[in-house]
Design a protein around this motif. Structure first.
Motif, short mmCIF file in Angstrom:
data_model
loop_
_atom_site.label_atom_id
_atom_site.label_comp_id
_atom_site.label_asym_id
_atom_site.label_seq_id
_atom_site.Cartn_x
_atom_site.Cartn_y
_atom_site.Cartn_z
N ILE A 1 0.84 -1.20 0.00
CA ILE A 1 0.00 0.00 0.00
C ILE A 1 0.88 1.25 0.00
N VAL A 2 1.89 1.25 0.85
CA VAL A 2 2.80 2.39 0.93
C VAL A 2 3.52 2.59 -0.41
N ASP A 3 4.02 1.50 -1.00
CA ASP A 3 4.69 1.59 -2.30
C ASP A 3 3.76 2.19 -3.35
N ILE B 1 2.60 9.39 -6.65
CA ILE B 1 3.27 10.70 -6.63
C ILE B 1 4.38 10.74 -7.68
N ILE B 2 5.13 9.64 -7.77
CA ILE B 2 6.22 9.56 -8.74
C ILE B 2 5.70 9.72 -10.16
N LYS B 3 4.58 9.10 -10.46
CA LYS B 3 4.01 9.21 -11.81
C LYS B 3 3.55 10.63 -12.11
N GLU B 4 3.11 11.35 -11.08
CA GLU B 4 2.73 12.75 -11.27
C GLU B 4 3.96 13.59 -11.59
N VAL B 5 5.06 13.33 -10.90
CA VAL B 5 6.31 14.05 -11.17
C VAL B 5 6.82 13.69 -12.56
N ASN B 6 6.84 12.39 -12.86
CA ASN B 6 7.14 11.86 -14.19
C ASN B 6 8.47 12.38 -14.76
N THR B 7 9.54 12.15 -14.02
CA THR B 7 10.87 12.48 -14.50
C THR B 7 11.77 11.25 -14.35
N ILE B 8 12.85 11.24 -15.11
CA ILE B 8 13.82 10.13 -15.01
C ILE B 8 14.36 10.05 -13.60
N GLU B 9 14.66 11.20 -13.02
CA GLU B 9 15.23 11.23 -11.67
C GLU B 9 14.25 10.67 -10.65
N ALA B 10 12.97 11.00 -10.80
CA ALA B 10 11.96 10.53 -9.85
C ALA B 10 11.81 9.01 -9.92
N TYR B 11 11.78 8.47 -11.13
CA TYR B 11 11.66 7.02 -11.27
C TYR B 11 12.90 6.31 -10.74
N ASN B 12 14.07 6.88 -11.00
CA ASN B 12 15.30 6.27 -10.48
C ASN B 12 15.32 6.28 -8.96
N SER B 13 14.86 7.37 -8.38
CA SER B 13 14.81 7.47 -6.92
C SER B 13 13.86 6.43 -6.34
N PHE B 14 12.69 6.29 -6.96
CA PHE B 14 11.72 5.30 -6.49
C PHE B 14 12.29 3.89 -6.55
#
Length: 307
Positions: free
Chosen positions: A115-117, A123-136
């Motif tokens: 659920i937490v994931d 939120i990550i999909k809303e940001v939608n950047t390479i950096e955000a996906y890598n961080s996730f």
């Protein structure tokens, strides 16, 4: 001696009881919707012992409850991971039953983590950047959303390469994301752009060096076609032989055979031609020409590139 032994057993049991503190009151308060008393009960439970998987689990649940003033998905993630880690230290069946009564077991813990994931990934999909996906992917490295994160991240990287639209940008993409769905398209564009850049001036030097550096290029046939008239300007046996050795292909062999035959028979016997030039490719039509000429039926005449 027996009394001393019993005292030791009692002490061990007491330590175990402290270690396996279960915040039952906190769970009851949360079920009633009383968040302030839930927090109070959790704090008291952790004061008794910081090794408290039940308390950390409930804190994780609480941290993603919108009614909680300290709502924080990242905190919830830290809490549930600590709960999972500490829960693995419990082996006593009675203690495990007590936790199960609260709905707390390995499956329940994993469900909470999922659920937490999921909340974090929204939120990550809303940001939608390479950096955000890598961080996730770095932090939530076992989340079920990882395959989707990789796909979305790779797509963004391809779009960035396409915006630059240079062979360097596509080369960088291919090296960084070898498993990307767009890898083949990037490879195709890379090969086209580097071919166009390296052969832009159309010179023999550029064309030949390109083939040396990229022998498997899909544009090889075109490059060889462009090389041919410049390479064979001298129109000698040695030049044609050199060309076929470097760039053997059926189309050119047929054309060169006719030119070679015309040059060769000026100085050598016609019937010796096929012995001196043992090409692996088909020369049936030329054999027929030689047979007719040596039998006195007709003589081939060079007309442009044709006999």
């Amino acid at each position: 001696m027996r009394l001393k032994f019993l005292h030791i057993i009692s002490l061990i049991s007491l330590l175990n009881a402290v270690f396996t503190e279960i915040p039952k009151r906190a769970f009851r308060m949360y079920e009633r919707g009383d968040i302030p008393k839930t927090v109070e009960a959790l704090e008291k439970s952790l004061e008794k012992d910081s090794l408290n998987p039940g308390a950390y689990y409930l804190y994780s649940v609480l941290s993603i409850d919108t009614a909680y003033t300290n709502y924080n998905i990242d905190s919830s993630f830290l809490f549930i991971n600590r709960a999972i880690e500490e829960f693995t230290t419990i082996s006593d069946s009675k203690e495990l039953e007590e936790f199960a009564e609260l709905g707390l077991d390995s499956l329940g813990l994993q469900d909470q983590k999922d659920i937490v994931d999921s909340l974090k990934y929204l939120i990550i999909k809303e940001v939608n950047t390479i950096e955000a996906y890598n961080s996730f992917m770095s932090i939530h490295n076992d989340a079920i959303q990882i395959p989707d994160a990789i796909k979305r991240r790779n797509r963004l990287a391809f779009e960035d390469a396409a915006t630059l639209n240079s062979w360097q940008s596509y080369q960088g993409f291919k090296e960084a994301y070898p498993g990307a769905l767009d890898w083949n398209e990037a490879d195709k564009r890379y090969k086209k752009l580097i071919y166009e850049e390296r052969t832009a001036d159309g010179s023999l030097e550029s064309l030949t060096s390109f083939l040396e550096d990229f022998p498997q290029t899909p544009y090889r046939e075109q490059v060889e076609f462009d090389i041919f008239p410049m390479f064979t300007e001298e129109n000698t046996i040695e030049i044609y032989r050199a060309y076929l050795e470097q760039y053997p292909n059926d189309l050119r062999l047929s054309q060169i055979n006719k030119r070679l035959f015309h040059i060769y028979k000026e100085d050598f016997p016609t019937e010796s031609y096929l012995e001196d030039f043992e090409f692996e490719l088909s020369v049936d039509s030329l054999k027929n020409s030689i047979l007719k000429e040596t039998s006195g039926v007709w003589l081939p005449k060079l007309d442009g590139n044709n006999i």
